[in-house]
Enzyme design. Structure first.
Site, short mmCIF file in Angstrom:
data_model
loop_
_atom_site.label_atom_id
_atom_site.label_comp_id
_atom_site.label_asym_id
_atom_site.label_seq_id
_atom_site.Cartn_x
_atom_site.Cartn_y
_atom_site.Cartn_z
N HIS A 140 21.97 14.63 25.01
CA HIS A 140 22.72 15.74 25.60
C HIS A 140 21.95 17.05 25.51
CE1 HIS A 140 25.84 18.24 26.98
NE2 HIS A 140 26.54 18.40 25.86
N LYS A 195 25.52 9.06 25.80
CA LYS A 195 25.15 8.12 24.75
C LYS A 195 23.71 7.65 24.92
CE LYS A 195 26.03 5.71 21.13
NZ LYS A 195 24.66 5.93 20.65
N CYS A 216 28.76 23.19 27.33
CA CYS A 216 28.26 21.90 27.80
C CYS A 216 28.53 21.69 29.28
CB CYS A 216 28.87 20.78 26.98
SG CYS A 216 28.57 20.96 25.22
N CYS A 230 27.87 8.51 18.14
CA CYS A 230 27.46 9.87 18.51
C CYS A 230 26.33 9.82 19.53
CB CYS A 230 26.95 10.62 17.28
SG CYS A 230 28.08 10.61 15.88
#
Lengths: 400, 472
Positions: free
Chosen positions: A347, A343, A86, A217
Site C-alpha cells: 500500500h 494484500k 489513503c 496485514c
C-alpha cells in the site's frame, strides 16, 4: 438535487508500475514509468495534456506538484497536488474527472505515486502524522499509542463478539479472505507479494495486533499509477474501448467512532455512506447483483470483511457465509480484489486508488489475462483513508 | 485547630520480588518486594494519582496551596507542582511549590503548609512522590521502592490535629545524588546509620519532647520513617519508648520498600487507617536532619477506617520481572525498533491544550447535553457552536467497548493495549490501557482514567491520560 458524473467522462489511457520495494526506482522514475505507459496506451504525449492532478501523501513533501513539471517536462501547465489520505489517488482522479466534466479541459492527467521505502523503517514513515487524527489536538501528541493494525484490530475484536464468533472462527473467516487475495495476486504481474498462502499459515503467522497476524496485514511498498481522462463524447476518437466513470464519491467522517458510544466498531459508516451515494449516482439498485467486481481497501483482513457488508455485497453479519460460499473468489458471483488487492500489491498510500482503477480498466477492456473475469459491466474501487472510527472513503464506479 | 483533613496514597501496580534481583545476578535472595513505577509513570504522575485519591474526601475547591515534595522530579527548571495543579484542575489562584533535595521534603512541605494555614476554610495539599533510582545489584536497589502519598491540611473536619512541630538540620553525606546523576549513592552504611540516622533522630526527638514538655509515654503510636526499619529500634529504646505498645514498626518495607520522600506519609496514612480517636502519634522523618510532629486524632478519624486505601492498593498488585524493571528504568540500552522517530510535541500546542489534555476535560453541549472528548466547539450531535460546559472525565468510570493488543506499537511493555472507552455518564475516549494483564482485558471491562507520561522528546514531556482496570 445533486447532479451526477455518470457517463460524462472517460478514461482513455492508464499506466501502473510494478509495486514493491522499488530500490532501483525513485519517485520520479515511477511517475515517468506510469505516465509514459498511459501515454502509449492512449496515443497521447505530454503536449496533449491540459491539466494535471498528482496525488501523494508522504513523498516529495511539502510540494510534489512543482517538481512534476521538471520530471515530465510539462510546458507551463496547471499542476495541483491532491492529498486525501489513503484515498489520495482516487481523489486525484476525481479532480481530473470533474475538471473535464466542467468543460474547462479536454484532456487531464491524474497521477498517484508514493515512495515509502526510502525511509529505512518498517511500516509507514511516521505514525505521528496519523496521530493527529486521534489526539486531543494537533501537535500535542496526546494520543494513544497509534498503529494502523492496532486500530483495525479493534474492529475485529468487536465484530467477533457481536456476531458470536470465537477468536478461532473469526480468524479463520478472515484468513480465507487473505488466501483468496494471494491466489489472485499470483496472477498479477505488477504485484509485490506473489505467493500462495494457506489458512494455516495465516493463523500461525506472528501476531501483529491481536487478533490480526502478520498475514492479515498488507505491506508497505512503492508504486505509481496514472490515468488520462477526456470528455465521454470524445472518448471514441481516441480508442474503441474507453472506460466511463459512473460514480465518484467521497465521504469524510466526523470521527464519530472515536467519540460517539453509539458507533459499535463493526461497520465503517463512511463506507456505507459513500457506497450509497455512489449507487445512487450510478443508478444501481442491487449492488450485489449489478456490480461485476470490486477492488476494495483490504489493508487488513477485517477491513475487507466489513467492506462486504458496508457496500451491501453481504447482509450485516453475513460476510462469513459469503466468504465460505466463495462469493468473492475470482470465479464467484462478485469477485473482489481480482489483482490481489493491497494484500499483494502493498500500500503506497497515495498510489493505491489508481492502481485499483487500473485493474478495473483492464478487466473492463478484457485485458486482465489470467485474472480476466467473464463479461464485466461495472467495476468498483474503494479506498479507506484513516482508521475505522474516523476516515475518508472513496467509492468510484466505472463501466463500459 | 490545624491538622490533617484527609489523605491519599498511590502505590504502583507492579511489584518486583527482591529475590528476583538476587537470582538474576546470582546473589542473596532476601524476602519481600519493592514497588516499581510503570514505564509511563514518574514522580509527577504518581503525585497526581495520590492527590486524586485524597480529593475523593476533600473538595478541590477549597485547595489554595499545593506543595510537591520529591527528590526525583522530572524537571530541574520548570515547576513540577504546576503539572500536578493543572492535571487536578485546581483554581488558578493556588500557591504551587516544589520541595526537593531531601528525604524530608514531604515533612518540610507539611511544616510549611501548617505554618501557612491561616484561613478557616482553605486547605493545602502536600504531596510527596518518589521514583529514586539505584544502580543495579547495589545495596539500595532491593531496598527502595516507588510510591506517592498526599496529605490535606486545614482547619475544618480535622482527622489528626498537628499539635506540635520541630525541625533541625544536620550536614552529612550519607545518601546523596548530584544534580546530573540519575543514581543515588551512599557512603559507608554504618556511618550513615550511626552518625546519621541514629544520632540525629535520638537527639532530635529528645530535643523536640523537651521543647514540647512531653514524655514518650504521652504517645500511643509512633510513626518514624527510616530507610532501613532496623535503624529505628536503637534511638527509640534510648529515648524510652515502648516499641511493642506504641506500634513502632514499618508495615510497608517488606511490601513496597523504602519509598523516599513519601515514606513518612505512607506510614502515617497506614497508622491513620486503624487509629482510634484521641490517639497521640509521634511522627518523624529523617534526611539531612529531622522533622518531628506531635499529632492527635479526632473523632472524625473513624469515618476513614472503612476506606482502607493502603490495603486496597497493596492487594491490587502484579509481579514484574527484573528484565522488565531494567527496561522500564532505562538501565539497559535496547536496540531501537525500526520505526519512525518521534516528533517533538509543540510547546505552543500543549499550552493551548491544558484544560482538555492535562485536566481531562471534554465538553458537554448546553443545548442537547451530549458529552464528547476532546472538547468540540461544534457539537457532534446538534451542531450548536461554542455552547458547552467543560466536562471532567477524570473522576468518571467507564468500560471497554472494544480493544486490541498491538505488538507493532513501540512500547517498553508490549503489547500496547488500545481501547475505545465508553464513560458512564456518556462520551467515548480512545485510550491506552495501562497496568493491565493482557489476557484479562475483555469487552465490558470496567476501567478508570489514570494520569500518565507519554513521549519525552527534546526536553518536552507530554503528559496525558490512560485508562486502567478498576481495582476490586
Amino acid at each position: 438535487m445533486m447532479g451526477s458524473i455518470k457517463d460524462k467522462v472517460a478514461i482513455i489511457g492508464m499506466g501502473c508500475t510494478k509495486f514493491g520495494e522499488n530500490w532501483d526506482m525513485s519517485f520520479d522514475d515511477m511517475v515517468i514509468e506510469a505516465v509514459y505507459e498511459a501515454f502509449a496506451d492512449s496515443g497521447m504525449t505530454e503536449k496533449d495534456l491540459e491539466a494535471v492532478w498528482i496525488g501523494s501523501y508522504w513523498s516529495n513533501l511539502p510540494a510534489p506538484s512543482q517538481p512534476l513539471a521538471t520530471t515530465l517536462k510539462l510546458d507551463y501547465k496547471p499542476i495541483t497536488r491532491v492529498e486525501n489520505m489513503c484515498a489520495t489517488a482516487s481523489d486525484a482522479l476525481r479532480n481530473a474527472v470533474y475538471a473535464v466534466a466542467s468543460g474547462a479541459y479536454d484532456v487531464a492527467l491524474a497521477i498517484g505515486a508514493e515512495k515509502l521505502k526510502d525511509s529505512g523503517v518498517s511500516g509507514l514513515p511516521t505514525d505521528d502524522l496519523a496521530m493527529g487524527l486521534v489526539s486531543t489536538a494537533p501537535n500535542t501528541f496526546r494520543s494513544r499509542n497509534f498503529t494502523a493494525p492496532g486500530h483495525f484490530a479493534m474492529m475485529a475484536v468487536k465484530y467477533f463478539e457481536k456476531y458470536g464468533l470465537s477468536p478461532e472462527e473469526g480468524r479463520r473467516m478472515l484468513a480465507r479472505i487473505m488466501v483468496k487475495n494471494h491466489k489472485n495476486g499470483l496472477l498479477a504481474p505488477n504485484a509485490h507479494f506473489k505467493m500462495e498462502i494457506t489458512e494455516e499459515q495465516v493463523l500461525k503467522a506472528p501476531m501483529v495486533a491481536w487478533p490480526l497476524g502478520l498475514l492479515d496485514c498488507c505491506g508497505v511498498s512503492d508504486g505509481a499509477a496514472a490515468a488520462i481522462v477526456v470528455p465521454a463524447s470524445k472518448a471514441k476518437e481516441y480508442r474503441k474501448d474507453p472506460v466511463y466513470l459512473k460514480a465518484m464519491q467521497i465521504a469524510v467522517g466526523p470521527s464519530e467512532g472515536y467519540m460517539n458510544p453509539e458507533h459499535d466498531w463493526t461497520m465503517v459508516k463512511e463506507t456505507y455512506r459513500a457506497g450509497q451515494a455512489a449507487y445512487t449516482e450510478a443508478e444501481i439498485k442491487t449492488p450485489r447483483d449489478e456490480i461485476s467486481f470490486a477492488e476494495v481497501h483490504d489493508c487488513f483482513s477485517i477491513t475487507e470483511a466489513v467492506i462486504y457488508e458496508d457496500l451491501q455485497f453481504s447482509p450485516r453479519g453475513q460476510a462469513k457465509k459469503d466468504i465460505d460460499n466463495g462469493t468473492f473468489e475470482l470465479d464467484g458471483k462478485l469477485p473482489v480484489n481480482t489483482d490481489g488487492g493491497l494484500k499483494c500489491f502493498g500500500h503506497p498510500i497515495g498510489a493505491s486508488g489508481l492502481r485499483m482503477m487500473y485493474e478495473v480498466y483492464k478487466q473492463l477492456q478484457g485485458k486482465a489475462d489470467k485474472r480476466q473475469i467473464k463479461d464485466p459491466r461495472l467495476g468498483l474501487t474503494h479506498n479507506l483513508g484513516g482508521t475505522p472510527g474516523g476516515c475518508t472513503i472513496s467509492v468510484n464506479i466505472a463501466g463500459i | 485547630m490545624i491538622g490533617i483533613t484527609g489523605y491519599g496514597v498511590y502505590i504502583p501496580f507492579y511489584k518486583l520480588e527482591r529475590a528476583a534481583i538476587g537470582s538474576f545476578w546470582g546473589g542473596a535472595r532476601p524476602p519481600g518486594e519493592r514497588a516499581v513505577a510503570n514505564f509511563d509513570e514518574d514522580s509527577v504522575t504518581m503525585a497526581v494519582e495520590a492527590c486524586r485519591d485524597c480529593l475523593e474526601d476533600v473538595s478541590a475547591q477549597t485547595v489554595k496551596s499545593l506543595y510537591l515534595s520529591s527528590t526525583s522530579l522530572p524537571f530541574a527548571e520548570k515547576q513540577n507542582a504546576v503539572f500536578v495543579a493543572t492535571a487536578l484542575d485546581l483554581q488558578r489562584q493556588t500557591l504551587t511549590s516544589d520541595l526537593t533535595g531531601s528525604l524530608r521534603a514531604g515533612t518540610n512541605g507539611l511544616l510549611q503548609a501548617t505554618a501557612q494555614c491561616s484561613s478557616e476554610k482553605d486547605q493545602a495539599l502536600v504531596v510527596a512522590s518518589d521514583t529514586r533510582l539505584a544502580k543495579p545489584f547495589g545495596s539500595k536497589e532491593m531496598a527502595i521502592g516507588d510510591a506517592a502519598a498526599a496529605l490535606a491540611v486545614g482547619k475544618q473536619d480535622v482527622i489528626a490535629e498537628i499539635e506540635k512541630t520541630y525541625s533541625s538540620y544536620e550536614e552529612i553525606y550519607d545518601t546523596y545524588r548530584t544534580a546530573g546523576s540519575p543514581y543515588i549513592h551512599d557512603w559507608d552504611e554504618r556511618f550513615g546509620r550511626e552518625s546519621g540516622y541514629i544520632r540525629t533522630m535520638t537527639t532530635g526527638i529528645k530535643d523536640a519532647l523537651e521543647n514540647w514538655d512531653m514524655q514518650p509515654g504521652d504517645f500511643q503510636n509512633i510513626v518514624v520513617s527510616a530507610s532501613n526499619p532496623g535503624y529505628l529500634k536503637k534511638p527509640l529504646k534510648t529515648l524510652g519508648f515502648d516499641l511493642k505498645q506504641q506500634k513502632a514498626e514499618d508495615p510497608l518495607f517488606q511490601a513496597i520498600g523504602f519509598t523516599g520522600a513519601p515514606h513518612p506519609f505512607l506510614l502515617l496514612c497506614a497508622a491513620l487507617e486503624t487509629a482510634q480517636p484521641g490517639e497521640r502519634i509521634l511522627f518523624a522523618a529523617y534526611g539531612d536532619g529531622c522533622d518531628v510532629f506531635s499529632l492527635k486524632t479526632t473523632e472524625a478519624i473513624v469515618q476513614f477506617h472503612k476506606k482502607q486505601k493502603i490495603q486496597t492498593l497493596l492487594e491490587n498488585r502484579q509481579p514484574v520481572s527484573y528484565q522488565k524493571y531494567l527496561r522500564w528504568k532505562n538501565l539497559v540500552e535496547m536496540e531501537p525498533a525500526k520505526r519512525p522517530k518521534q516528533e517533538t510535541a509543540s510547546s505552543v500546542a500543549l499550552y493551548r491544550d491544558q484544560k482538555c489534555g492535562m485536566a481531562f476535560n471534554g465538553s458537554k453541549c448546553r443545548n442537547c447535553g451530549t458529552i464528547q472528548y476532546p472538547v468540540q466547539r461544534i457539537c457532534m450531535n446538534c451542531r450548536a457552536k461554542d455552547d458547552f460546559d467543560y466536562f471532567s472525565f477524570a473522576d468518571k468510570k467507564g468500560h471497554i467497548t472494544t480493544f486490541s493488543h498491538d505488538f507493532l506499537a513501540v512500547t517498553p511493555d508490549p503489547p500496547a493495549t488500545l481501547a475505545a472507552v465508553d464513560f458512564e455518564p456518556g462520551g467515548r475516549v480512545m485510550l491506552d490501557i495501562t497496568d493491565r494483564e493482557p489476557d484479562a482485558v475483555h469487552i465490558g471491562m470496567p476501567v478508570v482514567p489514570t494520569f500518565r507520561r507519554f513521549r519525552l522528546t527534546d526536553g518536552i514531556q507530554v503528559y496525558w491520560w490512560k485508562a486502567k482496570p478498576l481495582k476490586k
